[in-house]
Design a protein around this motif. Structure first.
Motif, mmCIF file in Angstrom:
data_model
loop_
_atom_site.group_PDB
_atom_site.id
_atom_site.type_symbol
_atom_site.label_atom_id
_atom_site.label_comp_id
_atom_site.label_asym_id
_atom_site.label_seq_id
_atom_site.Cartn_x
_atom_site.Cartn_y
_atom_site.Cartn_z
ATOM 1 N N ARG A 44 19.424 104.190 132.849
ATOM 2 C CA ARG A 44 20.541 103.931 133.767
ATOM 3 C C ARG A 44 20.807 105.137 134.662
ATOM 4 O O ARG A 44 21.178 104.989 135.828
ATOM 5 N N ASN A 48 20.900 104.742 138.592
ATOM 6 C CA ASN A 48 22.124 105.051 139.339
ATOM 7 C C ASN A 48 21.919 106.170 140.361
ATOM 8 O O ASN A 48 22.710 106.319 141.284
ATOM 9 N N ARG A 323 26.162 114.543 144.218
ATOM 10 C CA ARG A 323 26.143 115.149 142.885
ATOM 11 C C ARG A 323 25.063 114.551 141.998
ATOM 12 O O ARG A 323 24.670 113.409 142.147
ATOM 13 N N VAL A 325 23.444 112.855 138.794
ATOM 14 C CA VAL A 325 23.900 111.836 137.846
ATOM 15 C C VAL A 325 23.496 112.272 136.445
ATOM 16 O O VAL A 325 22.358 112.714 136.242
ATOM 17 N N GLN A 329 28.191 111.298 132.270
ATOM 18 C CA GLN A 329 29.064 110.582 133.205
ATOM 19 C C GLN A 329 29.033 109.087 132.922
ATOM 20 O O GLN A 329 30.057 108.407 132.963
ATOM 21 N N ILE A 330 27.839 108.578 132.628
ATOM 22 C CA ILE A 330 27.712 107.135 132.448
ATOM 23 C C ILE A 330 28.379 106.668 131.157
ATOM 24 O O ILE A 330 29.055 105.647 131.123
ATOM 25 N N ASP A 336 34.604 115.240 133.647
ATOM 26 C CA ASP A 336 34.976 114.687 134.949
ATOM 27 C C ASP A 336 34.528 113.241 135.100
ATOM 28 O O ASP A 336 34.602 112.679 136.171
ATOM 29 N N GLY A 337 34.061 112.639 134.020
ATOM 30 C CA GLY A 337 33.578 111.263 134.096
ATOM 31 C C GLY A 337 34.731 110.281 134.006
ATOM 32 O O GLY A 337 35.890 110.666 133.921
ATOM 33 N N PRO A 338 34.383 109.029 134.035
ATOM 34 C CA PRO A 338 35.427 108.006 133.940
ATOM 35 C C PRO A 338 35.959 107.929 132.515
ATOM 36 O O PRO A 338 35.286 108.327 131.573
ATOM 37 N N GLU A 340 36.479 105.264 131.011
ATOM 38 C CA GLU A 340 35.730 104.193 130.337
ATOM 39 C C GLU A 340 34.653 103.714 131.286
ATOM 40 O O GLU A 340 34.883 103.621 132.481
ATOM 41 N N ALA A 341 33.518 103.449 130.760
ATOM 42 C CA ALA A 341 32.472 102.877 131.608
ATOM 43 C C ALA A 341 31.957 101.628 130.928
ATOM 44 O O ALA A 341 31.844 101.571 129.718
ATOM 45 N N SER A 342 31.675 100.646 131.690
ATOM 46 C CA SER A 342 31.156 99.424 131.081
ATOM 47 C C SER A 342 29.724 99.230 131.508
ATOM 48 O O SER A 342 29.257 99.810 132.485
ATOM 49 N N SER A 344 28.543 96.740 132.760
ATOM 50 C CA SER A 344 28.350 95.828 133.882
ATOM 51 C C SER A 344 28.305 96.571 135.189
ATOM 52 O O SER A 344 29.085 97.135 135.716
ATOM 53 N N PHE B 115 29.697 101.954 144.581
ATOM 54 C CA PHE B 115 29.635 103.184 143.798
ATOM 55 C C PHE B 115 30.737 104.188 144.160
ATOM 56 O O PHE B 115 30.807 105.256 143.573
ATOM 57 N N TYR B 455 30.539 85.495 134.419
ATOM 58 C CA TYR B 455 31.604 86.374 134.890
ATOM 59 C C TYR B 455 32.911 85.629 135.153
ATOM 60 O O TYR B 455 33.988 86.176 134.978
ATOM 61 N N PRO B 477 35.139 101.300 136.125
ATOM 62 C CA PRO B 477 33.900 101.996 135.785
ATOM 63 C C PRO B 477 33.310 102.753 136.980
ATOM 64 O O PRO B 477 33.423 102.327 138.123
ATOM 65 N N HIS B 478 32.669 103.904 136.678
ATOM 66 C CA HIS B 478 32.061 104.741 137.698
ATOM 67 C C HIS B 478 30.755 104.189 138.216
ATOM 68 O O HIS B 478 30.404 104.400 139.351
ATOM 69 N N PHE B 479 29.994 103.583 137.318
ATOM 70 C CA PHE B 479 28.599 103.268 137.643
ATOM 71 C C PHE B 479 28.361 101.772 137.580
ATOM 72 O O PHE B 479 29.014 101.060 136.831
ATOM 73 N N TYR B 481 24.947 100.338 137.680
ATOM 74 C CA TYR B 481 23.658 99.885 137.152
ATOM 75 C C TYR B 481 23.484 100.301 135.707
ATOM 76 O O TYR B 481 24.039 101.278 135.281
#
Lengths: 344, 481
Positions: A44, A48, A323, A325, A329-330, A336-338, A340-342, A344, B115, B455, B477-479, B481
């Motif tokens: 990923r 990304n 920046r 990746v 971060q993911i 400095d990341g989110p 929560e990341a999903s 999707s 993004f 979805y 969410p940040h990303f 993919y």
């Protein structure tokens, strides 16, 4: 300078822009299996890194195609109908690849992602090879009759020179993509991309130098010789810089290699746009394939006004995502990341 | 069977398929931009959820629209090289402009939007989705100007020496009345489609809510907070559809008048009108005999066709037999009558299904005009869900009418379809590509619909959770993919 010549240069610039930009995202797609285990965060990270930009990179090809249609209708007509099957494979590949990017993460299912990963690898490798094959064939010329209808069958397009052209773009784009990943990611992907760059160099350096030499000897003009030399020097320099971990320099040099190689091809082609091996008199040239001056004038104004604007906002989008990746971060474990990341 | 036949089938299949996604892209980009603007202005969490939710559905659809569009550009050269050679000078210009002015804008800013949620200031991020909406709507203008030129060629001459069309006036091509009229008609139809997409999804969620909300069968039933959200989006979708419906009706009428002027054969075929008439009747239902060229059965509304075509109840409308005679005299021997059965029914079904969708929107607005509770009439939800396929079908039938009605020409009066095909491309080659695209498109359609359903079922809370106590910032969410 004549308008038709200016538009030949404009189309060369559009294809060159396409090869430089989509070249590295093809490379990232090809290297995907080597950047991490199946279903890993590392894959990923690699995806990304090109996520925000690959779509606009592809528009360079759509614009190049549209510009050929408008400025050199006869070139567009003979090339696209004459190279039917390679272009069909390119289309299928580009469809699968684009859909794979968008849909890969949309189900939390390892089998689903593994399937789309295969589509990304095929969808990146096939066009990376075939564009080299197509443009090498264009430079070499194909069997074409007096009505400018290409009579070369599929086998006629598989000349050793064309195959070498395909291997060159495939390996060069892979190298370009590997170097891009060293520049744009951090953590394990950056380390793996370094190793991948060395591996790709083993294929790109010999095939690239052989292909450029063959092009210069068989088709080149006097002024393309320094361009060939520059391409070769940039290629060696890029590999050296990669080994010295000078990532920015190395990426600049792979980009220069692609630009110089593309300039060599279009320079060797000029003033033809599609030579006929049946009889040189049947060749399509800048003059007998072009649109009338009025169309070229209109298109020139549109390009002069909008191309700088496009470069400006496309450049800005690269700046926004400048920046590196990282996996942290993911997964959301970096400071400095989110939160929560999903998937999707 | 010739390569020409398969090339036509391929063009039909790939274009219809492409146009399942394009109207949704055109309309949903604007609806998502509106939703995000509402969030930006009010700061209300539901609008953020709605933006993310419909934004996700928009993106699933967007990818398909983009990739099927590349096929369109390539196949002019691959299957229709003689067409490309003849028209490139004129037709290529708007295509190249589309790429330069619209596609770059669209593709760059969609990347920034997907993004850029955390990378860009909120107002700049909002501008990105507006740039996408402008780009998609701009691209429609250029491609429709190119298409309009095929139906009403203007601003060109045919060079006697090369036998190719040459552009003489780009403004004539871009300001062609067929171009802007078709643009307004097509884009308003796209807004209807996108509006009804939002209606369909909202109806589904509200229906699940009424079906399971009280009994507590969780899963696909939306949380209580989403009821207000989907009632809101239902209303937005209904308003969009109804407003666009007004434009589609007015421009549709204009399209009929333009057809009477520039493509009388198309209008005559669409009405199965064999003989020129003054005060011509509008045919509501006809059984035609295309061999003997007359209609044994024809149920008509008196004088209405003349009114639609000319603005006068006793205006003259040309019939196919008379036009055929005139064309033979002018262009030489040949059959200039399109497939009457297809054109006639495509015209009727387009109008019927299109208006049905707009009627559902009007009814929906009536049912939701007051109150904060969703409509209690459960049958309305089924109607709202059925309206989307009706709109999609109406779009496609509109193109069938436009393109099949133009036959036997690719460029009206200038170039025949039979003379447009690539001479060097064999039947087997076209068959290979037709098979490849049909199979690929079939698989991708199933995948796409599966994702949309997934979805929709998961709902907005899956993407942007409801705010918890003390939380004032949503987690995005940040990303991607």
């Amino acid at each position: 300078m004549e308008l038709a010549v200016i538009w030949f240069i404009a189309i060369a610039v559009l294809w060159t822009g396409y090869f430089v930009l989509e070249g590295f995202d093809f490379g990232v797609g090809i290297l995907l299996p080597f950047m991490g285990r199946r279903d890993s965060v590392d894959r990923r990270v690699a995806l990304n890194a090109i996520g925000p930009v690959w779509d606009a990179n592809e528009v360079w090809m759509i614009t190049a195609g549209g510009a050929m249609f408008a400025a050199f209708p006869a070139w567009y007509a003979s090339l696209f109908s004459g190279f039917y099957l390679p272009l069909l494979v390119i289309l299928v590949a580009l469809i699968l690849r684009a859909v794979a990017f968008e849909y890969r993460g949309k189900r939390d299912d390892p089998v689903w992602r593994a399937r789309w990963d295969r589509a990304i690898v095929f969808g990146s490798a096939a066009p990376a090879f075939l564009w080299g094959l197509v443009f090498a064939d264009v430079v070499r010329g194909v069997a074409m009759d007096s009505d400018h209808i290409v009579t070369a069958g599929l086998l006629g397009l598989l000349h050793p020179y064309a195959l070498l052209g395909g291997v060159t773009t495939l390996s060069l784009f892979t190298l370009h993509g590997a170097v891009f990943l060293t520049l744009k990611t951090d953590g394990p992907v950056r380390l793996r991309a370094r190793r991948a760059a060395v591996g790709a160099a083993w294929a790109a350096v010999p095939s690239g130098t052989a292909f450029l030499a063959w092009t210069q000897i068989a088709h080149g003009a006097a002024w393309t010789l320094p361009v060939v030399a520059a391409a070769a020097a940039a290629l060696f320099g890029a590999v050296a810089a990669a080994r010295l971990r000078r990532e920015g320099l190395s990426f600049t040099l792979t980009a220069v290699t692609v630009v110089a190689a593309s300039a060599t091809l279009f320079g060797s082609l000029f003033p033809n746009v599609l030579p006929s091996t049946t009889d040189p008199a049947f060749s399509l040239t800048v003059w007998n394939a072009s649109s009338a001056d009025y169309t070229l004038t209109v298109m020139s104004w549109v390009a002069v006004v909008f191309l700088p604007l496009i470069l400006l906002y496309q450049g800005w989008s690269y700046w926004v995502f400048r920046r590196r990746v990282t996996g942290e971060q993911i997964t959301g474990t970096s400071a400095d990341g989110p939160k929560e990341a999903s998937a999707s | 069977m010739e390569a020409l036949d398969l090339a036509r089938w391929q063009f039909g299949i790939t274009t219809i398929y492409h146009f399942l996604f394009v109207p949704l892209t055109i309309g949903l980009s604007l609806i998502v931009a509106v939703l995000q603007t509402l969030w930006h202005r009010t700061g209300r969490h539901e609008y953020l959820q709605a933006t993310q939710f419909f934004g996700k559905l928009f993106l699933i659809n967007f990818a398909m629209g983009v990739v099927t569009g590349i096929v369109q550009e390539f196949q002019f050269g691959m299957n229709w090289s003689e067409y490309s050679r003849f028209v490139g000078d004129v037709f290529g210009a708007p295509l190249a402009m589309e790429a330069l002015l619209a596609f770059f804008l669209e593709s760059t800013f969609i990347g920034l939007w997907i993004f850029g949620w955390h990378r860009l200031p909120r107002s700049v991020h909002l501008l990105c989705i507006w740039a996408v909406a402008v780009g998609t709507n701009l691209s429609a203008y250029f491609i429709l100007a190119a298409n309009a030129w095929m139906r009403r060629p203007v601003g060109y001459t045919v060079n006697e020496e090369t036998g190719r069309a040459e552009l003489t006036d780009i403004w004539a091509v871009l300001s062609n009345d067929q171009a802007w009229s078709t643009y307004l008609h097509t884009v308003s139809a796209a807004f209807i489609t996108a509006g009804l997409f939002v209606v369909c999804v909202s109806c589904y969620k509200l229906w699940r809510d009424t079906a399971h909300g009280d009994t507590g069968t969780a899963g696909t039933a939306p949380p209580a907070g989403e009821r207000a959200l989907f009632l809101g989006t239902l209303r937005i979708g209904l308003v969009f559809t109804l407003l666009a419906g007004l434009v589609v009706t007015v421009t549709g009428d204009h399209q009929a008048k333009l057809a009477a002027e520039y493509e009388p054969m198309k209008l005559a075929a669409a009405e199965a009108l064999w003989h020129t008439e003054e005060g011509a009747d509008f045919s509501a239902f006809a059984v035609g005999d295309t061999g003997a060229r007359y209609n044994p059965v024809d149920v008509t509304v008196p004088n209405v066709l003349s009114f639609l075509a000319t603005g006068h109840f006793d205006g003259e409308v040309h019939g196919m037999n008379d036009l055929q005679e005139a064309y033979e005299e002018y262009y030489g021997p040949g059959n200039y009558i399109p497939n009457v059965f297809v054109v006639y029914w495509a015209f009727r079904l387009m109008i019927g299904l299109g208006l049905a969708g707009v009627a559902v929107a009007a009814l929906g607005l009536l049912l939701t005009r007051v109150g904060t509770r969703p409509p209690r009439q459960r049958w309305f939800y089924f109607l709202g869900m059925a309206a989307l396929p009706a709109a999609l079908a109406a779009n496609i039938l509109g193109w069938v009418l436009t393109e099949m009605g133009r036959q036997p020409w690719t460029v009206h009066g200038e170039l025949l379809t039979a003379a447009s095909v690539s001479p060097g491309v064999s039947l087997a080659t076209v068959a290979t590509s037709l098979a490849a695209f049909t199979a690929l498109y079939g698989i991708l359609f199933a995948v796409e619909v599966g994702l949309l359903v997934k979805y929709v079922k998961a709902g907005p809370s899956h993407l942007v959770p409801a705010l918890e106590d003390g939380e004032d910032e949503a987690r995005i969410p940040h990303f991607s993919y």
